[in-house]
Write a protein that holds these residues in place. Structure first.
Motif, PDB file in Angstrom:
ATOM      1  N   THR A 218       0.832  -1.204   0.000  1.00  0.00           N
ATOM      2  CA  THR A 218       0.000   0.000   0.000  1.00  0.00           C
ATOM      3  C   THR A 218       0.870   1.258   0.000  1.00  0.00           C
ATOM      4  OG1 THR A 218      -0.095   0.294   2.406  1.00  0.00           O
ATOM      5  CG2 THR A 218      -1.619  -1.305   1.411  1.00  0.00           C
ATOM      6  N   ALA A 219       0.184   2.409  -0.022  1.00  0.00           N
ATOM      7  CA  ALA A 219       0.886   3.684   0.108  1.00  0.00           C
ATOM      8  C   ALA A 219       1.010   4.092   1.574  1.00  0.00           C
ATOM      9  CB  ALA A 219       0.131   4.764  -0.663  1.00  0.00           C
ATOM     10  N   LYS A 220       0.427   3.299   2.477  1.00  0.00           N
ATOM     11  CA  LYS A 220       0.488   3.611   3.898  1.00  0.00           C
ATOM     12  C   LYS A 220       1.868   3.265   4.466  1.00  0.00           C
ATOM     13  CE  LYS A 220      -4.467   2.851   4.631  1.00  0.00           C
ATOM     14  NZ  LYS A 220      -4.771   4.186   5.183  1.00  0.00           N
ATOM     15  N   VAL A 221       2.091   3.680   5.702  1.00  0.00           N
ATOM     16  CA  VAL A 221       3.387   3.494   6.360  1.00  0.00           C
ATOM     17  C   VAL A 221       3.202   2.664   7.623  1.00  0.00           C
ATOM     18  CG1 VAL A 221       5.376   4.642   7.419  1.00  0.00           C
ATOM     19  CG2 VAL A 221       4.207   5.705   5.468  1.00  0.00           C
ATOM     20  N   VAL A 222       4.007   1.626   7.765  1.00  0.00           N
ATOM     21  CA  VAL A 222       4.061   0.890   9.032  1.00  0.00           C
ATOM     22  C   VAL A 222       4.977   1.684   9.964  1.00  0.00           C
ATOM     23  CG1 VAL A 222       4.737  -1.258  10.173  1.00  0.00           C
ATOM     24  CG2 VAL A 222       3.674  -1.328   7.902  1.00  0.00           C
ATOM     25  N   LYS A 223       4.389   2.263  11.009  1.00  0.00           N
ATOM     26  CA  LYS A 223       5.135   3.173  11.871  1.00  0.00           C
ATOM     27  C   LYS A 223       5.971   2.452  12.916  1.00  0.00           C
ATOM     28  CE  LYS A 223       4.690   7.031  11.607  1.00  0.00           C
ATOM     29  NZ  LYS A 223       5.417   8.021  10.768  1.00  0.00           N
ATOM     30  N   LYS A 224       5.452   1.321  13.445  1.00  0.00           N
ATOM     31  CA  LYS A 224       6.212   0.579  14.460  1.00  0.00           C
ATOM     32  C   LYS A 224       5.670  -0.843  14.579  1.00  0.00           C
ATOM     33  CE  LYS A 224       3.441   2.520  18.247  1.00  0.00           C
ATOM     34  NZ  LYS A 224       3.486   3.321  19.486  1.00  0.00           N
ATOM     35  N   ILE A 225       6.455  -1.671  15.209  1.00  0.00           N
ATOM     36  CA  ILE A 225       6.095  -3.075  15.436  1.00  0.00           C
ATOM     37  C   ILE A 225       6.028  -3.303  16.943  1.00  0.00           C
ATOM     38  CG2 ILE A 225       6.796  -5.478  15.092  1.00  0.00           C
ATOM     39  CD1 ILE A 225       8.361  -4.479  12.612  1.00  0.00           C
ATOM     40  N   LYS A 226       4.942  -3.879  17.388  1.00  0.00           N
ATOM     41  CA  LYS A 226       4.778  -4.165  18.815  1.00  0.00           C
ATOM     42  C   LYS A 226       4.676  -5.674  19.020  1.00  0.00           C
ATOM     43  CE  LYS A 226       0.909  -3.214  21.077  1.00  0.00           C
ATOM     44  NZ  LYS A 226      -0.134  -2.470  21.825  1.00  0.00           N
ATOM     45  N   ILE A 227       5.465  -6.197  19.968  1.00  0.00           N
ATOM     46  CA  ILE A 227       5.413  -7.617  20.321  1.00  0.00           C
ATOM     47  C   ILE A 227       5.019  -7.732  21.787  1.00  0.00           C
ATOM     48  CG2 ILE A 227       6.721  -9.766  20.556  1.00  0.00           C
ATOM     49  CD1 ILE A 227       8.475  -8.898  18.269  1.00  0.00           C
TER      50      ILE A 227
END
Length: 366
Positions: A218-227
């Motif tokens: 997509t054109a969206k942005v993955v800002k962070k990853i949470k575990i």
């Protein structure tokens, strides 16, 4: 194995009884009682091992409300000796030498389908015994083994809490994998997320590598990853009570821009030391002055009565992506993409422990 034994002492109120014990208990509890017949006044000496579930504090017991349920109990008459007894273990022989002619050995066989020791962590201000499943060795002087009409003086008893620990199996299956593809409003493009761990089971305190693959079409942005790692506890014996507590929560500032990919391994370690203030968290059975771990995963084997396990514990790893559209409204239009992985946490089997016996030595002094 004698190398696995650590002896602890406990003394009764008047100093007449002491109970050393080690902390390893899986199938057998072997012990020795030292008895001075001159102090018995014609009474007998008994010892029992009980597995019980406690769901109330001691002060409630004092007002006639029993908040303790016995799951399993065995009693033996130790003095005068009756019946035949199994051959003594090397540790019992060593203890009997210390007791000379006043020593008497006993052995309890613990059913492998009985629950393991597990407790619910109290709040810092709580007092008394914690709720949970525990094992108690109790020696006492009485005329009969279990006569409700007979009052047993506290100075004629000695009790000690021990632990039943389930070690991890020798063969560990390959780890689970989960994936998801999600699209968003006004777009036919997808964000693909895949997460996996190398094996299904990890030991307490070991690093857990979580492999994450992201394909952002997509054109969206993955800002962070949470575990996060969640512990789910199900209390069975007194009511259907099930709840979940997070034992690990970590965020990683990994940005995945539109039409790009990321493949990376993130290492996490769930520890009880980071969750000391969480009331109701399930922990492995705790002994006085001994540290412990987060409760091990409950493994249900064929033939086990699930309802009699008292407390069931399970874990899962959750991997979540925070996806936003960027710009001034990026945070307001953010959404999650997430998957879950089952996790088994347990203790390793000691290399020199065949079955992991527990030894108890109880003294009655003149």
């Amino acid at each position: 194995s004698p190398s696995l034994c650590r002896i602890y002492k406990k003394t009764s109120g008047n100093g007449s009884v002491r109970t050393p014990s080690n902390i390893i208990a899986v199938r057998h509890t072997d012990g020795v009682i030292k008895v001075d017949p001159a102090e018995l006044e014609g009474r007998k000496v008994w010892v029992y091992l009980a597995c019980s579930f406690r769901y109330g504090s001691d002060d409630l017991d004092l007002i006639g409300m029993n908040y303790r349920k016995d799951i399993w109990i065995q009693r033996q008459q130790i003095y005068p000796a009756v019946g035949t007894k199994p051959a003594n273990t090397p540790m019992q022989e060593a203890l009997l030498k210390k007791c000379e002619d006043q020593g008497h050995a006993f052995t309890f066989n613990i059913d492998t389908n009985l629950p393991c020791s597990v407790g619910l962590q109290p709040a810092p201000e709580d007092v008394g015994k914690a709720c949970g499943v525990d094992y108690e060795v109790k020696a006492y002087i009485a005329n009969e083994a279990d006569d409700p009409e007979e009052k047993i003086n506290k100075k004629d008893t000695c009790r000690l809490i021990i632990r039943k620990i389930q070690f991890a199996p020798g063969t560990i299956p390959a780890g689970p994998q989960a994936d998801i593809s999600k699209n968003f409003m006004m777009s036919d493009k997808l964000v693909h997320l895949e997460a996996s761990i190398e094996k299904e089971l990890y030991f307490h305190g070991d690093p857990i590598p979580v492999k994450v693959k992201i394909n952002n079409e997509t054109a969206k942005v993955v800002k962070k990853i949470k575990i996060t790692i969640d512990q789910t506890t199900e209390v069975l014996l007194y009511q259907a009570d099930k709840y979940t507590k997070t034992v690990l929560n970590e965020e990683f500032a990994e940005e995945v821009k539109g039409e790009s990919t990321l493949e990376k391994t993130f290492t996490v370690i769930p520890l009880l030391s980071n969750n000391k203030e969480k009331r109701g968290l399930a922990v492995d059975g705790r002994l006085k002055d001994e540290d412990t771990n987060l409760a091990s995963t409950t493994l249900i084997r064929p033939g086990m009565d699930k309802g009699m396990q008292g407390i069931l514990v399970a874990y899962k790893i959750k991997v979540n992506l925070l996806v936003s559209s960027g710009g001034l409204l990026g945070g307001l239009t953010a959404s999650d993409v997430g998957v879950e992985l089952p996790l088994v946490l347990m203790s390793p089997k000691p290399a020199d422990c065949e079955m992991g016996d527990s030894y108890v030595m109880i003294f009655w002094h003149a």
